[in-house]
Design a protein around this motif. Sequence first.
Motif, PDB file in Angstrom:
ATOM      1  N   VAL A   1       0.872  -1.176   0.000  1.00  0.00           N
ATOM      2  CA  VAL A   1       0.000   0.000   0.000  1.00  0.00           C
ATOM      3  C   VAL A   1       0.908   1.224   0.000  1.00  0.00           C
ATOM      4  O   VAL A   1       1.705   1.411   0.921  1.00  0.00           O
ATOM      5  CB  VAL A   1      -0.934   0.026   1.212  1.00  0.00           C
ATOM      6  N   ASP A   2       0.807   2.041  -1.048  1.00  0.00           N
ATOM      7  CA  ASP A   2       1.613   3.258  -1.168  1.00  0.00           C
ATOM      8  C   ASP A   2       0.711   4.439  -0.824  1.00  0.00           C
ATOM      9  O   ASP A   2      -0.030   4.957  -1.663  1.00  0.00           O
ATOM     10  CB  ASP A   2       2.167   3.375  -2.585  1.00  0.00           C
ATOM     11  N   ALA A   3       0.776   4.846   0.449  1.00  0.00           N
ATOM     12  CA  ALA A   3      -0.111   5.907   0.927  1.00  0.00           C
ATOM     13  C   ALA A   3       0.458   7.299   0.720  1.00  0.00           C
ATOM     14  O   ALA A   3      -0.262   8.284   0.872  1.00  0.00           O
ATOM     15  CB  ALA A   3      -0.421   5.688   2.409  1.00  0.00           C
ATOM     16  N   ASP A   4       1.739   7.406   0.369  1.00  0.00           N
ATOM     17  CA  ASP A   4       2.392   8.708   0.280  1.00  0.00           C
ATOM     18  C   ASP A   4       2.677   9.136  -1.153  1.00  0.00           C
ATOM     19  O   ASP A   4       3.482  10.045  -1.378  1.00  0.00           O
ATOM     20  CB  ASP A   4       3.717   8.676   1.061  1.00  0.00           C
ATOM     21  N   VAL A   5       2.054   8.509  -2.129  1.00  0.00           N
ATOM     22  CA  VAL A   5       2.359   8.831  -3.518  1.00  0.00           C
ATOM     23  C   VAL A   5       1.812  10.220  -3.859  1.00  0.00           C
ATOM     24  O   VAL A   5       0.653  10.537  -3.575  1.00  0.00           O
ATOM     25  CB  VAL A   5       1.755   7.759  -4.456  1.00  0.00           C
ATOM     26  N   PRO A   6       2.638  11.084  -4.445  1.00  0.00           N
ATOM     27  CA  PRO A   6       2.132  12.394  -4.895  1.00  0.00           C
ATOM     28  C   PRO A   6       1.085  12.209  -5.996  1.00  0.00           C
ATOM     29  O   PRO A   6       1.248  11.379  -6.893  1.00  0.00           O
ATOM     30  CB  PRO A   6       3.393  13.093  -5.426  1.00  0.00           C
ATOM     31  N   ARG A   7       0.041  12.993  -5.946  1.00  0.00           N
ATOM     32  CA  ARG A   7      -1.085  12.798  -6.854  1.00  0.00           C
ATOM     33  C   ARG A   7      -0.895  13.593  -8.144  1.00  0.00           C
ATOM     34  O   ARG A   7      -0.102  14.521  -8.235  1.00  0.00           O
ATOM     35  CB  ARG A   7      -2.389  13.178  -6.163  1.00  0.00           C
ATOM     36  N   GLY A   8      -1.672  13.168  -9.165  1.00  0.00           N
ATOM     37  CA  GLY A   8      -1.678  13.862 -10.436  1.00  0.00           C
ATOM     38  C   GLY A   8      -0.528  13.498 -11.348  1.00  0.00           C
ATOM     39  O   GLY A   8      -0.256  14.219 -12.318  1.00  0.00           O
ATOM     40  N   ARG A   9       0.169  12.391 -11.098  1.00  0.00           N
ATOM     41  CA  ARG A   9       1.314  12.002 -11.920  1.00  0.00           C
ATOM     42  C   ARG A   9       1.193  10.522 -12.292  1.00  0.00           C
ATOM     43  O   ARG A   9       0.465   9.764 -11.655  1.00  0.00           O
ATOM     44  CB  ARG A   9       2.623  12.251 -11.168  1.00  0.00           C
ATOM     45  N   ARG A  10       1.933  10.133 -13.343  1.00  0.00           N
ATOM     46  CA  ARG A  10       1.943   8.742 -13.791  1.00  0.00           C
ATOM     47  C   ARG A  10       3.225   8.076 -13.277  1.00  0.00           C
ATOM     48  O   ARG A  10       4.316   8.642 -13.361  1.00  0.00           O
ATOM     49  CB  ARG A  10       1.877   8.664 -15.322  1.00  0.00           C
ATOM     50  N   TYR A  11       3.047   6.833 -12.782  1.00  0.00           N
ATOM     51  CA  TYR A  11       4.169   6.102 -12.208  1.00  0.00           C
ATOM     52  C   TYR A  11       4.219   4.684 -12.775  1.00  0.00           C
ATOM     53  O   TYR A  11       3.194   4.103 -13.174  1.00  0.00           O
ATOM     54  CB  TYR A  11       4.049   6.016 -10.686  1.00  0.00           C
ATOM     55  N   LEU A  12       5.432   4.144 -12.778  1.00  0.00           N
ATOM     56  CA  LEU A  12       5.658   2.737 -13.090  1.00  0.00           C
ATOM     57  C   LEU A  12       6.004   2.040 -11.782  1.00  0.00           C
ATOM     58  O   LEU A  12       6.978   2.399 -11.114  1.00  0.00           O
ATOM     59  CB  LEU A  12       6.805   2.571 -14.085  1.00  0.00           C
ATOM     60  N   TYR A  13       5.176   1.048 -11.410  1.00  0.00           N
ATOM     61  CA  TYR A  13       5.456   0.246 -10.221  1.00  0.00           C
ATOM     62  C   TYR A  13       6.101  -1.064 -10.664  1.00  0.00           C
ATOM     63  O   TYR A  13       5.564  -1.771 -11.517  1.00  0.00           O
ATOM     64  CB  TYR A  13       4.186  -0.022  -9.428  1.00  0.00           C
ATOM     65  N   ARG A  14       7.251  -1.355 -10.072  1.00  0.00           N
ATOM     66  CA  ARG A  14       8.048  -2.521 -10.478  1.00  0.00           C
ATOM     67  C   ARG A  14       8.262  -3.414  -9.261  1.00  0.00           C
ATOM     68  O   ARG A  14       8.535  -2.920  -8.162  1.00  0.00           O
ATOM     69  CB  ARG A  14       9.377  -2.058 -11.050  1.00  0.00           C
ATOM     70  N   ALA A  15       8.134  -4.733  -9.455  1.00  0.00           N
ATOM     71  CA  ALA A  15       8.299  -5.700  -8.368  1.00  0.00           C
ATOM     72  C   ALA A  15       9.311  -6.756  -8.773  1.00  0.00           C
ATOM     73  O   ALA A  15       9.256  -7.283  -9.890  1.00  0.00           O
ATOM     74  CB  ALA A  15       6.965  -6.354  -8.033  1.00  0.00           C
ATOM     75  N   LEU A  16      10.248  -7.076  -7.854  1.00  0.00           N
ATOM     76  CA  LEU A  16      11.250  -8.108  -8.067  1.00  0.00           C
ATOM     77  C   LEU A  16      11.255  -9.021  -6.842  1.00  0.00           C
ATOM     78  O   LEU A  16      11.454  -8.557  -5.712  1.00  0.00           O
ATOM     79  CB  LEU A  16      12.653  -7.522  -8.265  1.00  0.00           C
ATOM     80  N   ALA A  17      11.007 -10.304  -7.052  1.00  0.00           N
ATOM     81  CA  ALA A  17      10.987 -11.261  -5.949  1.00  0.00           C
ATOM     82  C   ALA A  17      12.411 -11.599  -5.515  1.00  0.00           C
ATOM     83  O   ALA A  17      13.317 -11.710  -6.342  1.00  0.00           O
ATOM     84  CB  ALA A  17      10.249 -12.529  -6.363  1.00  0.00           C
ATOM     85  N   GLU A  18      12.595 -11.744  -4.198  1.00  0.00           N
ATOM     86  CA  GLU A  18      13.883 -12.138  -3.628  1.00  0.00           C
ATOM     87  C   GLU A  18      13.790 -13.569  -3.117  1.00  0.00           C
ATOM     88  O   GLU A  18      12.881 -13.906  -2.356  1.00  0.00           O
ATOM     89  CB  GLU A  18      14.255 -11.235  -2.452  1.00  0.00           C
ATOM     90  N   VAL A  19      14.730 -14.399  -3.531  1.00  0.00           N
ATOM     91  CA  VAL A  19      14.787 -15.794  -3.098  1.00  0.00           C
ATOM     92  C   VAL A  19      16.224 -16.103  -2.696  1.00  0.00           C
ATOM     93  O   VAL A  19      17.176 -15.652  -3.348  1.00  0.00           O
ATOM     94  CB  VAL A  19      14.317 -16.756  -4.212  1.00  0.00           C
ATOM     95  N   GLU A  20      16.378 -16.877  -1.631  1.00  0.00           N
ATOM     96  CA  GLU A  20      17.714 -17.250  -1.182  1.00  0.00           C
ATOM     97  C   GLU A  20      18.178 -18.486  -1.929  1.00  0.00           C
ATOM     98  O   GLU A  20      17.522 -19.529  -1.899  1.00  0.00           O
ATOM     99  CB  GLU A  20      17.714 -17.506   0.323  1.00  0.00           C
ATOM    100  N   VAL A  21      19.324 -18.376  -2.609  1.00  0.00           N
ATOM    101  CA  VAL A  21      19.905 -19.473  -3.367  1.00  0.00           C
ATOM    102  C   VAL A  21      21.357 -19.612  -2.947  1.00  0.00           C
ATOM    103  O   VAL A  21      22.143 -18.656  -3.072  1.00  0.00           O
ATOM    104  CB  VAL A  21      19.808 -19.231  -4.889  1.00  0.00           C
ATOM    105  N   ASN A  22      21.702 -20.796  -2.421  1.00  0.00           N
ATOM    106  CA  ASN A  22      23.086 -21.071  -1.994  1.00  0.00           C
ATOM    107  C   ASN A  22      23.613 -20.005  -1.036  1.00  0.00           C
ATOM    108  O   ASN A  22      24.748 -19.538  -1.147  1.00  0.00           O
ATOM    109  CB  ASN A  22      24.015 -21.185  -3.212  1.00  0.00           C
ATOM    110  N   GLY A  23      22.737 -19.586  -0.094  1.00  0.00           N
ATOM    111  CA  GLY A  23      23.169 -18.664   0.946  1.00  0.00           C
ATOM    112  C   GLY A  23      23.160 -17.207   0.573  1.00  0.00           C
ATOM    113  O   GLY A  23      23.540 -16.362   1.385  1.00  0.00           O
ATOM    114  N   SER A  24      22.761 -16.853  -0.633  1.00  0.00           N
ATOM    115  CA  SER A  24      22.719 -15.438  -1.030  1.00  0.00           C
ATOM    116  C   SER A  24      21.368 -15.131  -1.662  1.00  0.00           C
ATOM    117  O   SER A  24      20.689 -16.025  -2.177  1.00  0.00           O
ATOM    118  CB  SER A  24      23.848 -15.118  -2.011  1.00  0.00           C
ATOM    119  N   ARG A  25      20.984 -13.862  -1.598  1.00  0.00           N
ATOM    120  CA  ARG A  25      19.706 -13.431  -2.141  1.00  0.00           C
ATOM    121  C   ARG A  25      19.829 -13.229  -3.649  1.00  0.00           C
ATOM    122  O   ARG A  25      20.761 -12.589  -4.136  1.00  0.00           O
ATOM    123  CB  ARG A  25      19.243 -12.137  -1.481  1.00  0.00           C
ATOM    124  N   ARG A  26      18.860 -13.788  -4.398  1.00  0.00           N
ATOM    125  CA  ARG A  26      18.789 -13.601  -5.835  1.00  0.00           C
ATOM    126  C   ARG A  26      17.481 -12.892  -6.170  1.00  0.00           C
ATOM    127  O   ARG A  26      16.459 -13.076  -5.506  1.00  0.00           O
ATOM    128  CB  ARG A  26      18.819 -14.962  -6.542  1.00  0.00           C
TER     129      ARG A  26
END
Length: 797
Positions: free
Chosen positions: A421-446
Amino acid sequence: MATAEDLLAALTLWAGEQHRPVPDAEQLVRISREPDNWSSGTVPDVVAVWTPTIEYLLRQVRLGVLAPVAAAQLPDSLRRPVREPQATNPAPASVVPEAALPQPDPEPEPEPAGQRTKVATRPGVDADPDNRAAVVAALIEWRGRQIADGVQGADAIKDVTLRNLVKYRQTSEEQIRMKLPGSAAGLAGDLARVFAELGVGGQPVTAPAPVHQAPQHSATPTPVVLSGTNPLPDPTPGPTVDPNRLDLTHNDFVAYDFSPAEVSPGGIGITAAPDGVALSWDPWPIAPGQTVIYRVVSGDDSPPYKPEAGDLVTVTTARGCTDGRFLVSAVRAYQVWVHVGPDVAAARMTQPVMWAQGSEISPVDNMTLTEDEGRVIGQWSVFPGTKAVRVYRIPLEGGGTPGDDPQYQIAVGDANLTGFVDADVPRGRRYLYRALAEVEVNGSRRLSRRTQQEILVSVRLTPVADLAITISDADAQFDLKWSTPDTGIVHIYRFNKQPTAGLEREDLDAAALELQGFSEATRIKQPISALDETTSQMLGVPWPQGWDRAYLTPVTVSGGRVRIGTTRVQARPLPPVQAPRLIERFHTELITFGWPSGAASVFAYIGYGNATVEQNTSGAPFAEVSFSAHQRDGALTFPRPLPATGCTIYLVPVAYSAGHEIRGDVTTLEYPGLARLDYTFVAINARPGQLLVRLYLKAESDIDDPPAFVLVHNPDRLPLDAADGRNLSFLNQGFSVPHCQLDRIGRGVNTTDWTVDLTGVEGFLRLFVSDNRRTRRIALLDPKMDLLWLPPAQQGY
């Protein structure tokens, strides 16, 4: 942590609401005490047919869901058994016996021998072509039969794969084969025939790259099969055959003996492809006269410990391939094993050597963005094992390709596994929301590949809510002032009657204002000046001659959009409400009355004892109705029942002027009170062939002097009053009387000693108050109709 009592409570609540045979009380206790292995061994058929439902309830309660919530929010697909049991068990004592209930749907006819992939339709099943859930349920049912028959590879087909085949319309044999792992690919033809029998086929839908599907956090739905027309267009041709691919399986290779091999591993590349992921790897350093076979395998969640333990992706002589299967876990590990020999046959018999390995991280799936009052809400799903999801809000201004700049990351302290939930987004503008999943592989985050969407956040118009009116001593003119909004300009409109209510709830098109009377004729043309940096004012506005009150409405205007502010009114004292009348139903009370001229609202207060009217009408009202709501409903409806013991109701008309509340004359009504009772009958043990039921009463409050009750029987219809049929006798301690009487009825459920013998009775029953001539009235709520109707040849109740 959920206890056995918590599990039993959920199971009991569920069983008590069913109108079909369900496990008895003893079986429910055993299940609650053995939640992990209750289904092992032999279980009664009446238990087996409810397995998906029972597993769902146990899982929900063990995840922390309260028992009543888990039972009440049971998915519709789990409210029916997977089939009708072969022999019904007696219903629990709290459940109406089967003979008094509607009979279940008929069983489908048995399948002919040798046609196990044939899927029969059931009467009454919804044949809506868009009912994907029903198609998936039918496929799950088919897979279960294949597993039961010992068909090789059937157990490797996961639910998420079947859901994705339906979601992306991968229904031809060639398309399905590309999506099934290892030995399961041999079932592609059978599965394609099942799709055809369901009337499902069609043009594939392009899925995001890589193709994947997040897990469904719900129990397997009851198998339902669609019938009807084909919901999708004709299928498209399958993929082109790879000439370098060798038609080999794990069984065609020598077993891995875990011999050490001193090889510097080669590199591997994993990139997105239109229908999955594309793999490429460094070439094996081949010697002259040698043949190299690349054996590509995969493992979900963890790498295979040997080649034959993984799902076979391909066997090829090329240095690359495409994996078109759906992702079914948070991470898919890939391994490239090499077999070398003089020819293919000899290479297959040489020990494999691990050459290259890598992994693909599953992106978030089902991403959606919505705006709610300037807040952007993102939702998605991820596979178990995903540690977190990184979220970026990137402004789309000035062109260029937006990167994953840390300055744009939001919700940093949250895992964001289901969204944000993005409650602080400035209004009246266009945005691109991007999501990247994090998974632990061999002890490090990918990080996974990007999943992203853009959204235009609407302009926020601030309504003026603090318009203040100052009237001159002669009431000939008035001054206005208000807080200056951050965006837009303010117009002030003047009316001699209240403008339409409810328009202030949201932004509107400017063109819609004139239809509501906000025109140039009603707009005040006085100039607006700045009182200070945050306050505007309008001075010397003339008071219209002959007006008893004036309604002044500020409107914020910007870019063709408007937001109506709070209307202020300068008014004279208000008259009282006209001809009030209290109308009472079982759980609802309302008052009708003539609207007092000039009022904005009417407040309702309740009072007791010897307090004064002023004391009883201070503070927050018990209920309120606005002018627009009264015009719409014609009454003031109380939000909750009035006190059962009675009270005095005060009706107060209210208007507002110059920021002050103006009240009219008070009207009073006396409410005598109402005691509310629910009743039901429950069958009790009796001699064979006898139908004996006990009366239960549930009261919302204590009733110290309850009336007598009579039970009326009418063979043809539901009795309308105590005289509409014949009275049935009540039994108590061996005595038979025409009515039952209790000394006191306590709040909650009351188990009475009064019973009724309904043996041989057919038709309709209803309980009535025999004597309600008392200050406090009694209201009875009938139970469900199946407890008030006795069909012919009744065997139980």
